[in-house]
Design a protein around this motif. Structure first.
Motif, PDB file in Angstrom:
ATOM      1  N   ALA A 162       0.826  -1.203   0.000  1.00  0.00           N
ATOM      2  CA  ALA A 162       0.000   0.000   0.000  1.00  0.00           C
ATOM      3  C   ALA A 162       0.863   1.257   0.000  1.00  0.00           C
ATOM      4  O   ALA A 162       0.563   2.242  -0.691  1.00  0.00           O
ATOM      5  N   PHE A 163       1.960   1.223   0.754  1.00  0.00           N
ATOM      6  CA  PHE A 163       2.861   2.388   0.801  1.00  0.00           C
ATOM      7  C   PHE A 163       3.482   2.619  -0.570  1.00  0.00           C
ATOM      8  O   PHE A 163       3.518   3.755  -1.064  1.00  0.00           O
ATOM      9  N   VAL A 164       3.981   1.558  -1.192  1.00  0.00           N
ATOM     10  CA  VAL A 164       4.628   1.686  -2.500  1.00  0.00           C
ATOM     11  C   VAL A 164       3.629   2.169  -3.546  1.00  0.00           C
ATOM     12  O   VAL A 164       3.954   2.999  -4.405  1.00  0.00           O
ATOM     13  N   ALA A 165       2.402   1.669  -3.480  1.00  0.00           N
ATOM     14  CA  ALA A 165       1.384   2.090  -4.441  1.00  0.00           C
ATOM     15  C   ALA A 165       1.082   3.579  -4.317  1.00  0.00           C
ATOM     16  O   ALA A 165       0.816   4.267  -5.311  1.00  0.00           O
ATOM     17  N   GLU A 166       1.159   4.103  -3.095  1.00  0.00           N
ATOM     18  CA  GLU A 166       0.841   5.519  -2.870  1.00  0.00           C
ATOM     19  C   GLU A 166       2.035   6.441  -3.066  1.00  0.00           C
ATOM     20  O   GLU A 166       1.899   7.546  -3.601  1.00  0.00           O
ATOM     21  N   HIS A 167       3.216   5.977  -2.660  1.00  0.00           N
ATOM     22  CA  HIS A 167       4.372   6.876  -2.617  1.00  0.00           C
ATOM     23  C   HIS A 167       5.489   6.521  -3.600  1.00  0.00           C
ATOM     24  O   HIS A 167       6.427   7.303  -3.752  1.00  0.00           O
ATOM     25  N   GLY A 168       5.441   5.356  -4.228  1.00  0.00           N
ATOM     26  CA  GLY A 168       6.527   4.960  -5.108  1.00  0.00           C
ATOM     27  C   GLY A 168       7.392   3.885  -4.475  1.00  0.00           C
ATOM     28  O   GLY A 168       7.177   3.487  -3.329  1.00  0.00           O
ATOM     29  N   LYS A 169       8.392   3.432  -5.217  1.00  0.00           N
ATOM     30  CA  LYS A 169       9.148   2.242  -4.811  1.00  0.00           C
ATOM     31  C   LYS A 169      10.087   2.482  -3.638  1.00  0.00           C
ATOM     32  O   LYS A 169      10.533   1.528  -3.003  1.00  0.00           O
ATOM     33  N   TYR A 170      10.458   3.728  -3.370  1.00  0.00           N
ATOM     34  CA  TYR A 170      11.369   3.981  -2.254  1.00  0.00           C
ATOM     35  C   TYR A 170      10.664   3.719  -0.937  1.00  0.00           C
ATOM     36  O   TYR A 170       9.609   4.298  -0.663  1.00  0.00           O
ATOM     37  N   LEU A 171      11.253   2.847  -0.114  1.00  0.00           N
ATOM     38  CA  LEU A 171      10.667   2.513   1.177  1.00  0.00           C
ATOM     39  C   LEU A 171      11.537   3.105   2.278  1.00  0.00           C
ATOM     40  O   LEU A 171      12.705   2.736   2.419  1.00  0.00           O
ATOM     41  N   PRO A 172      11.019   4.049   3.059  1.00  0.00           N
ATOM     42  CA  PRO A 172      11.846   4.693   4.084  1.00  0.00           C
ATOM     43  C   PRO A 172      12.334   3.691   5.121  1.00  0.00           C
ATOM     44  O   PRO A 172      11.603   2.810   5.549  1.00  0.00           O
ATOM     45  N   GLY A 173      13.606   3.850   5.497  1.00  0.00           N
ATOM     46  CA  GLY A 173      14.169   2.999   6.543  1.00  0.00           C
ATOM     47  C   GLY A 173      14.901   1.779   6.041  1.00  0.00           C
ATOM     48  O   GLY A 173      15.489   1.040   6.847  1.00  0.00           O
ATOM     49  N   PHE A 174      14.926   1.578   4.711  1.00  0.00           N
ATOM     50  CA  PHE A 174      15.543   0.370   4.161  1.00  0.00           C
ATOM     51  C   PHE A 174      16.339   0.707   2.900  1.00  0.00           C
ATOM     52  O   PHE A 174      15.905   1.484   2.066  1.00  0.00           O
ATOM     53  N   GLY A 175      17.524   0.082   2.812  1.00  0.00           N
ATOM     54  CA  GLY A 175      18.421   0.373   1.712  1.00  0.00           C
ATOM     55  C   GLY A 175      19.211   1.652   1.982  1.00  0.00           C
ATOM     56  O   GLY A 175      18.803   2.485   2.800  1.00  0.00           O
ATOM     57  N   HIS A 176      20.352   1.780   1.320  1.00  0.00           N
ATOM     58  CA  HIS A 176      21.173   2.973   1.507  1.00  0.00           C
ATOM     59  C   HIS A 176      21.951   3.227   0.225  1.00  0.00           C
ATOM     60  O   HIS A 176      22.536   2.300  -0.345  1.00  0.00           O
ATOM     61  N   ARG A 177      21.975   4.474  -0.202  1.00  0.00           N
ATOM     62  CA  ARG A 177      22.665   4.803  -1.449  1.00  0.00           C
ATOM     63  C   ARG A 177      24.180   4.725  -1.318  1.00  0.00           C
ATOM     64  O   ARG A 177      24.894   4.700  -2.329  1.00  0.00           O
ATOM     65  N   PHE A 178      24.695   4.689  -0.097  1.00  0.00           N
ATOM     66  CA  PHE A 178      26.141   4.702   0.130  1.00  0.00           C
ATOM     67  C   PHE A 178      26.646   3.406   0.760  1.00  0.00           C
ATOM     68  O   PHE A 178      27.674   2.879   0.365  1.00  0.00           O
ATOM     69  N   HIS A 179      25.927   2.875   1.736  1.00  0.00           N
ATOM     70  CA  HIS A 179      26.368   1.690   2.471  1.00  0.00           C
ATOM     71  C   HIS A 179      25.633   0.439   1.988  1.00  0.00           C
ATOM     72  O   HIS A 179      24.396   0.399   2.031  1.00  0.00           O
ATOM     73  N   PRO A 180      26.356  -0.591   1.537  1.00  0.00           N
ATOM     74  CA  PRO A 180      25.689  -1.871   1.253  1.00  0.00           C
ATOM     75  C   PRO A 180      24.963  -2.398   2.492  1.00  0.00           C
ATOM     76  O   PRO A 180      23.857  -2.926   2.405  1.00  0.00           O
ATOM     77  N   VAL A 181      25.613  -2.264   3.650  1.00  0.00           N
ATOM     78  CA  VAL A 181      24.995  -2.568   4.942  1.00  0.00           C
ATOM     79  C   VAL A 181      25.304  -1.396   5.871  1.00  0.00           C
ATOM     80  O   VAL A 181      26.479  -1.061   6.082  1.00  0.00           O
ATOM     81  N   ASP A 182      24.294  -0.764   6.397  1.00  0.00           N
ATOM     82  CA  ASP A 182      24.498   0.390   7.270  1.00  0.00           C
ATOM     83  C   ASP A 182      25.147  -0.073   8.573  1.00  0.00           C
ATOM     84  O   ASP A 182      24.566  -0.891   9.305  1.00  0.00           O
ATOM     85  N   PRO A 183      26.354   0.414   8.886  1.00  0.00           N
ATOM     86  CA  PRO A 183      27.054  -0.088  10.071  1.00  0.00           C
ATOM     87  C   PRO A 183      26.403   0.285  11.393  1.00  0.00           C
ATOM     88  O   PRO A 183      26.773  -0.258  12.439  1.00  0.00           O
ATOM     89  N   ARG A 184      25.430   1.187  11.363  1.00  0.00           N
ATOM     90  CA  ARG A 184      24.792   1.644  12.596  1.00  0.00           C
ATOM     91  C   ARG A 184      23.583   0.801  12.982  1.00  0.00           C
ATOM     92  O   ARG A 184      23.226   0.688  14.152  1.00  0.00           O
ATOM     93  N   ALA A 185      22.910   0.240  11.987  1.00  0.00           N
ATOM     94  CA  ALA A 185      21.616  -0.399  12.224  1.00  0.00           C
ATOM     95  C   ALA A 185      21.714  -1.618  13.129  1.00  0.00           C
ATOM     96  O   ALA A 185      20.904  -1.794  14.052  1.00  0.00           O
ATOM     97  N   GLY A 186      22.689  -2.486  12.879  1.00  0.00           N
ATOM     98  CA  GLY A 186      22.788  -3.714  13.654  1.00  0.00           C
ATOM     99  C   GLY A 186      23.035  -3.472  15.129  1.00  0.00           C
ATOM    100  O   GLY A 186      22.444  -4.145  15.991  1.00  0.00           O
ATOM    101  N   THR A 187      23.887  -2.511  15.430  1.00  0.00           N
ATOM    102  CA  THR A 187      24.167  -2.198  16.835  1.00  0.00           C
ATOM    103  C   THR A 187      22.924  -1.690  17.539  1.00  0.00           C
ATOM    104  O   THR A 187      22.622  -2.086  18.675  1.00  0.00           O
ATOM    105  N   LEU A 188      22.175  -0.812  16.865  1.00  0.00           N
ATOM    106  CA  LEU A 188      20.958  -0.271  17.468  1.00  0.00           C
ATOM    107  C   LEU A 188      19.918  -1.365  17.698  1.00  0.00           C
ATOM    108  O   LEU A 188      19.285  -1.424  18.762  1.00  0.00           O
TER     109      LEU A 188
END
Length: 284
Positions: free
Chosen positions: A149-175
């Motif tokens: 439903a979110f993608v249908a309304e706002h487009g394919k970008y899903l906030p909170g997931f994926g990163h244009r710079f980091h293949p894996v965000d080094p901060r997320a796992g620790t948090l």
């Protein structure tokens, strides 16, 4: 008697003034400053800054684990380098002659839906999934329904997931690890961590390349687990990023550079307009 016929004498202006800016946050009189009922002198040296943020926003002093989670989210989001638009703007603003407060204001004003709003949007999405689960929908199914439903309304970008710079965000796992520890202690429920991981699993399904959770998704888990409203996820992020903005603005102020643009002058931009042309004699 006023022009509209009301009687001034019937108005208690002292009470009117007192009610106009009424607040539950702070009580000030000569020689007295009480924050949410606590004398400020009893808070100084005893509460950390994250504790004070919690007290101001929520009205009570947080528990130790709550404070630790909030502090972790604040620390993790402080800075992401000069290529982050808010940071770049702070540096450009200083080079154009703005003082630190002007540079900070210019930079903070960019933290809107696109650059700075992902945390709020993630909390909103997590809450939608939680509501579906509360209705009896299995978690994996609820995640798919709400993401679709979110993608249908706002487009394919899903906030909170994926990163244009980091293949894996080094901060997320620790948090997330800290949230897991807090859930094991019973300080938070862990339901939002499960929701976020369900989204992550959904995005990885059928893909050769996963779309892991990023800093916004992970801090959103913390803010949601701690009971902050989605709007406050963005507000608290602004408090965190303000530290990085200030730091970069201060560094830039010592470099003596003037009118620093978004890229070095030696790097040309690409012009894509019409070729050179001239007005004809009868064109005017």
């Amino acid at each position: 008697m006023s022009a509209n016929g009301s009687t001034y004498d019937s108005v208690d202006y002292r009470q009117l003034g007192a009610d106009y800016w009424r607040t539950d946050i702070i009580d000030i009189e000569p020689g007295k400053i009480h924050v949410r009922g606590y004398p400020i002198q009893e808070l100084i040296g005893r509460l950390s800054f994250p504790d004070m943020i919690w007290l101001m926003l929520r009205g009570e002093v947080p528990g130790k684990t709550q404070s630790r989670l909030l502090e972790a989210a604040l620390v993790a989001s402080v800075d992401h380098g000069p290529h982050a638009p808010s940071i770049a703007i702070s540096r450009m603003a200083v080079s154009c002659g703005l003082p630190l407060n002007g540079a900070m204001a210019s930079a903070l004003n960019t933290l809107d839906d696109v650059h700075g709003g992902a945390g709020q949007q993630s909390v909103e999405l997590y809450r939608q999934i939680r509501d579906r689960v509360a209705e009896g929908v299995p978690l994996d199914e609820a995640a798919k329904l709400c993401v679709d439903a979110f993608v249908a309304e706002h487009g394919k970008y899903l906030p909170g997931f994926g990163h244009r710079f980091h293949p894996v965000d080094p901060r997320a796992g620790t948090l997330l690890g800290m949230v897991d520890e807090a859930a094991a202690e019973g300080a938070v429920t862990g339901e939002y961590a499960r929701i976020a991981r369900a989204i992550e699993a959904l995005l990885a399904s059928g893909r050769s390349k996963p779309v892991p959770m990023n800093i916004d998704g992970a801090t959103a888990v913390i803010y949601a687990e701690l009971g902050f409203a989605p709007e406050l996820a963005r507000g608290i992020f602004c408090l965190s990023r303000a530290v990085g903005i200030l730091s970069h603005a201060w560094e830039q102020s010592g470099r003596g550079e003037r009118n620093k643009g978004p890229m070095p002058r030696q790097m040309p931009y690409r012009y894509t307009g019409p070729a050179t042309r001239h007005l004809e004699d009868d064109a005017r």
